[in-house]
Design a protein around this motif. Structure first.
Motif, PDB file in Angstrom:
ATOM      1  N   SER A 149       1.045  -2.525   4.350  1.00 19.00           N
ATOM      2  CA  SER A 149       0.034  -3.071   3.463  1.00 19.00           C
ATOM      3  C   SER A 149      -1.194  -3.531   4.231  1.00 19.00           C
ATOM      4  O   SER A 149      -1.220  -3.531   5.459  1.00 19.00           O
ATOM      5  CB  SER A 149       0.614  -4.239   2.668  1.00 19.00           C
ATOM      6  OG  SER A 149      -0.193  -4.520   1.560  1.00 19.00           O
ATOM      7  N   SER A 198       0.825  -1.201   0.000  1.00 20.35           N
ATOM      8  CA  SER A 198       0.000   0.000   0.000  1.00 20.35           C
ATOM      9  C   SER A 198       0.862   1.255   0.000  1.00 20.35           C
ATOM     10  O   SER A 198       0.620   2.185  -0.757  1.00 20.35           O
ATOM     11  CB  SER A 198      -0.910   0.017   1.228  1.00 20.35           C
ATOM     12  OG  SER A 198      -1.800  -1.064   1.192  1.00 20.35           O
ATOM     13  N   LEU A 234      -2.685   0.745  -3.056  1.00 15.77           N
ATOM     14  CA  LEU A 234      -3.357   2.040  -2.931  1.00 15.77           C
ATOM     15  C   LEU A 234      -3.915   2.501  -4.264  1.00 15.77           C
ATOM     16  O   LEU A 234      -4.882   3.248  -4.304  1.00 15.77           O
ATOM     17  CB  LEU A 234      -2.413   3.119  -2.389  1.00 15.77           C
ATOM     18  CG  LEU A 234      -2.198   3.117  -0.900  1.00 15.77           C
ATOM     19  CD1 LEU A 234      -1.349   4.312  -0.495  1.00 15.77           C
ATOM     20  CD2 LEU A 234      -3.498   3.129  -0.144  1.00 15.77           C
TER      21      LEU A 234
END
Length: 189
Positions: A131, A42, A81
């Protein structure tokens, strides 16, 4: 965006840390420190320890060196993301003064980058990767998908996504191309 959805996706996510050492090389034009890729996670936070140049990002097809600043962190948006949307102040409560939303489904893009070596001095860096929980389904958040904002990515279990990412050869931009959905707003490239 529903706060509970965000907490469920990222509240007890995974974090990993890597220390990188790139020794000096007498022929830096004949080797690469780390091949071109985007991060599967992420968010990546990078600290370049000794201010030695070596990190490069790709913009408009051109490799651009990132000039290290003393005591500065580099924040990279990762592939996950790009697939999800959420308010960063909820997902990352340590960022108390962050007053914007990270809006994805490709609104914000993960960045293709690489590390190169040089002949003068070693390069040292520390990267931390944050993440989602590995047992979660990743994909565009349901609340952002509509007739005007079609999903650009399919959903997949996070564990399957990570397995697929590491099973492929580390080259080009990202594993996201496997996740892309072709539609009128997102034609095949």
């Amino acid at each position: 965006m529903d706060e509970e959805y965000i907490r469920e996706m990222f509240g007890e996510g995974t974090q990993a840390m890597r220390m990188n050492y790139y020794p000096p090389c007498p022929q830096p034009d004949k080797v690469i420190g780390l091949t071109s890729h985007s991060d599967v996670v992420s968010l990546t936070i990078l600290l370049q320890i000794n201010q030695m140049e070596g990190l490069q990002i790709k913009k408009d097809g051109v490799w651009i060196p990132i000039i290290p600043l003393p005591h500065a962190f580099i924040i990279n948006i990762g592939d996950i993301l790009e697939v999800n949307k959420y308010d960063a102040t909820v997902a990352f409560p340590f960022k108390k003064n962050l007053n914007y939303q990270i809006v994805t489904n490709a609104a914000y893009r993960s960045i293709e980058h690489r590390a190169v070596v040089n002949s003068e001095k070693e390069r040292l860096s520390i990267a931390t990767f944050y993440s989602t929980k590995i047992d979660r389904q990743i994909g565009p958040a349901p609340s952002i998908i509509s007739a005007k904002n079609l999903a650009k990515f399919r959903s997949i279990e996070a564990a399957d996504y990570v397995r697929g990412y590491f099973a492929r050869k580390l080259d080009k931009r990202s594993y996201l191309d496997v996740m892309r959905i072709e539609n009128s707003e997102n034609p095949a490239s």
